[in-house]
Design an enzyme around this catalytic site. Structure first.
Site, PDB file in Angstrom:
ATOM      1  N   LYS B  67       5.847  30.211  20.721  1.00  0.00           N
ATOM      2  CA  LYS B  67       4.579  29.917  19.959  1.00  0.00           C
ATOM      3  C   LYS B  67       5.005  29.873  18.442  1.00  0.00           C
ATOM      4  O   LYS B  67       5.846  30.723  18.243  1.00  0.00           O
ATOM      5  CB  LYS B  67       3.387  30.765  20.449  1.00  0.00           C
ATOM      6  CG  LYS B  67       2.341  30.533  19.618  1.00  0.00           C
ATOM      7  CD  LYS B  67       1.180  31.842  20.219  1.00  0.00           C
ATOM      8  CE  LYS B  67      -0.225  31.527  19.546  1.00  0.00           C
ATOM      9  NZ  LYS B  67      -1.102  32.765  20.108  1.00  0.00           N
ATOM     10  N   SER B 142      -5.444  30.782  21.518  1.00  0.00           N
ATOM     11  CA  SER B 142      -4.871  30.072  20.530  1.00  0.00           C
ATOM     12  C   SER B 142      -3.359  29.413  21.111  1.00  0.00           C
ATOM     13  O   SER B 142      -2.740  28.594  20.357  1.00  0.00           O
ATOM     14  CB  SER B 142      -4.616  30.899  19.384  1.00  0.00           C
ATOM     15  OG  SER B 142      -3.667  32.064  19.684  1.00  0.00           O
ATOM     16  N   SER B 166      -5.828  34.649  24.148  1.00  0.00           N
ATOM     17  CA  SER B 166      -4.861  33.209  23.769  1.00  0.00           C
ATOM     18  C   SER B 166      -3.757  32.934  24.644  1.00  0.00           C
ATOM     19  O   SER B 166      -3.183  32.093  24.478  1.00  0.00           O
ATOM     20  CB  SER B 166      -4.358  33.807  22.195  1.00  0.00           C
ATOM     21  OG  SER B 166      -5.448  33.689  21.359  1.00  0.00           O
TER      22      SER B 166
END
Lengths: 96, 460
Positions: B67, B142, B166
């Site tokens: 990420k 996310s 997330s």
């Protein structure tokens, strides 16, 4: 329910160091009012005598030796991250 | 694509061939917008290192994605924000370093909601990521990009961060395994901080064993992260039989999508067939969890995001003459609206005069929630429920109403506030072909126990 005024939004923006554009202010005013309205449901809870939880693992006072740690990064490399540098120092506009 | 399949392929061909293939797949799937950058040059160099025997380890040559809120070499670390658009990290996150020490190869950096603020990856300053199963739907968030590249088979695993769901929610939306570790299990050194009391690092993988394997590698005490716990994670070869499992009925109300409930109930039946007992349990404080979360998290993140001031790193607004203007303009241009919304909520709840009513009350309510979990875990080994109330929703469906978007996290936020481990495992698809995840939650530091149970249930 909490109603946030335009002035409140501008005050919060100032506290948050955000120079908001005009187009964003009204939307933020509605959103922040709604979110505060939602979280206000917590006032219904009786928390008399309840201790707050600030962290969940119970770790406290994690000490290390007072020695310089080598993170393997040079001063030059760190300064290279800055948008403006002069004489090995980070440069900023005048404060006043 | 599993890790062992990739290792076999590396043995049969080469690390370079495998990494080249991953990079090719990444490019072929560009339209999903799951990746913000490729670290091709560095990845291929490392692949050659594996092939020449210079780099070795349990994951030698295995490609992965991080990420883009993990500091990693080979491409900028943007946190999907304009303010860090050109930020090249001078160091790597401990989790990345640990994977590299085992020979794994980072091939790219995945899209996210800017600064991990969001549940759909639509808050990325560089545009949303599409769901792996339906391009008109969200990836979740996310950590949406990490979930999608894993689901598409670009890489066998990816790293993400989970502050309130997330990792788990995008895992559920894309039919992969997603792990939220116990708070403090994995070092957060070198990961862009959001809410320091709930942020954790975890992984995505296509099966439970792989997720367990990666977790084993990345967990452990790190002297660079004082909040890490002493080492505790140890893989359990077999899952305990006859476990007592609690089905959280507060997550199974009529507001929850019927097909989601159906899949959870199917999983419950399988648990029963495997000899476990499952009973309905109640977690009344779950109703308040989201309200607690949206006080505590903005409060913490407004402090954590104070460092983005355009001075020491990141973008600086142009044409400013005073310092005040520099801060204000830099932050206005560098953050997306959701960042600003949350920062301002944080400033509000921490303001003098409001602090007791909001922040302190939320921290007390958090204690009540944790007490309820503790009480349940006196009787039950594991809790189960859906990961999210619905399968992936349409792109744009919830963007106009922040609270509607926040409500997606209603089942993942409670464990985050309590610091508990939880994983989302695929539990099949709805009629429309969209994946649905089931969430297994355990007491503090029971990560290995949850993996063992999930592993024993896989393919049943």
């Amino acid at each position: 329910m909490t109603q946030i005024s335009r002035d409140d939004v501008l005050h919060l923006a100032q506290l948050s160091k955000l120079e908001l554009g005009d187009t964003e202010i009204d939307g933020l005013r509605t959103d922040i009012s709604n979110i505060l309205g939602y979280v206000e449901q917590l006032s219904k809870l009786d928390t008399t005598g309840i201790q707050p939880t600030y962290q969940v693992t119970g770790l406290s006072n994690v000490w290390r030796d007072d020695k310089i740690i080598d993170y393997g990064i040079s001063r030059e490399e760190l300064l290279a991250c800055s948008p403006e540098v002069a004489d090995f120092q980070v440069k900023v506009p005048k404060v006043l | 694509m599993t890790i062992s399949e990739v290792l076999t392929k590396i043995k049969d061909t080469s690390a370079r061939a495998v990494v080249e293939n991953s990079l090719k797949l990444a490019k072929e799937n560009e339209e999903y917008h799951a990746l913000l950058s490729l670290t091709a040059e560095r990845a291929l160099k490392r692949a050659d290192g594996v092939d020449s025997g210079k780099i070795s380890g349990k994951l030698a040559g295995v490609p992965f994605v991080v990420k883009d809120n993990f500091l990693a070499f080979g491409a900028p670390t943007t946190a999907a924000s304009k303010i860090l658009e050109n930020f090249n990290a001078p160091l790597q996150a401990t989790a990345v370093e640990k994977l590299e020490a085992e020979g794994a190869i980072c091939i790219g950096k995945a899209n996210l909601d800017a600064f991990a603020h969001g549940g759909s990856t639509e808050n990325s300053a560089f545009g949303p990521t599409s769901n792996a199963f339906d391009k008109t739907r969200v990836a979740g968030g996310s950590s949406g990009g990490s979930a999608v590249v894993t689901a598409l088979g670009v890489v066998p695993f990816a790293l993400g961060s989970d502050t309130g769901g997330s990792i788990r929610q995008p895992a559920s939306f894309n039919g992969v395994v997603g792990v939220k570790t116990s708070y403090g299990a994995v070092s957060r050194y070198g990961v862009v901080a959001m809410a320091s009391s709930t942020d954790v690092i975890g992984c995505f993988a296509t099966n439970v064993s792989d997720a367990e394997f990666i977790t084993e590698i990345i967990t452990g005490r790190d002297k660079n992260d004082m909040t890490t716990l002493p080492d505790f994670f140890e893989v359990q070869a077999n899952s305990k039989t006859n476990q007592k499992i609690g089905l959280v009925k507060d997550f199974m109300t009529n507001d929850v999508d019927p097909e989601v409930r159906e899949k959870v109930n199917e999983y419950v039946e399988k648990l029963k067939s495997a000899g476990h007992s499952v009973e309905e349990v109640s977690l009344p404080m779950a109703e308040y969890a989201l309200a607690i979360y949206y006080i505590i998290v903005p409060a913490e993140l407004c402090s954590n995001l104070a460092r983005y001031d355009g001075i020491r790193y990141g973008r600086r607004a142009e044409g400013v003459t005073t310092l005040a203007e520099l801060y204000g303009k830099t932050r206005d241009q560098g953050f997306v609206t959701e960042n600003k919304r949350r920062i301002m909520i944080g400033s509000y709840v921490l303001s003098s005069g409001f602090f007791d009513a909001y922040y302190l009350q939320a921290q007390k309510a958090r204690t009540l929630l944790i007490d309820e979990f503790n009480k349940l875990f006196e009787t039950y080994d594991i809790l189960i429920g859906p990961t999210a109330p619905t399968p992936a929703f349409k792109l744009g469906e919830n963007t106009a109403e922040p609270i509607k978007m926040y409500l997606n996290d209603i089942m993942t936020v409670p464990t985050s506030l309590a610091g508990l481990p939880a994983i989302s495992v695929p539990a099949g698809k709805n009629q429309a072909g969209l994946p649905i995840g089931v969430q297994l939650m355990g007491p503090m530091k029971s990560d290995a126990k949850i993996f063992a149970l999930a592993k024993s249930m896989e393919n049943k």
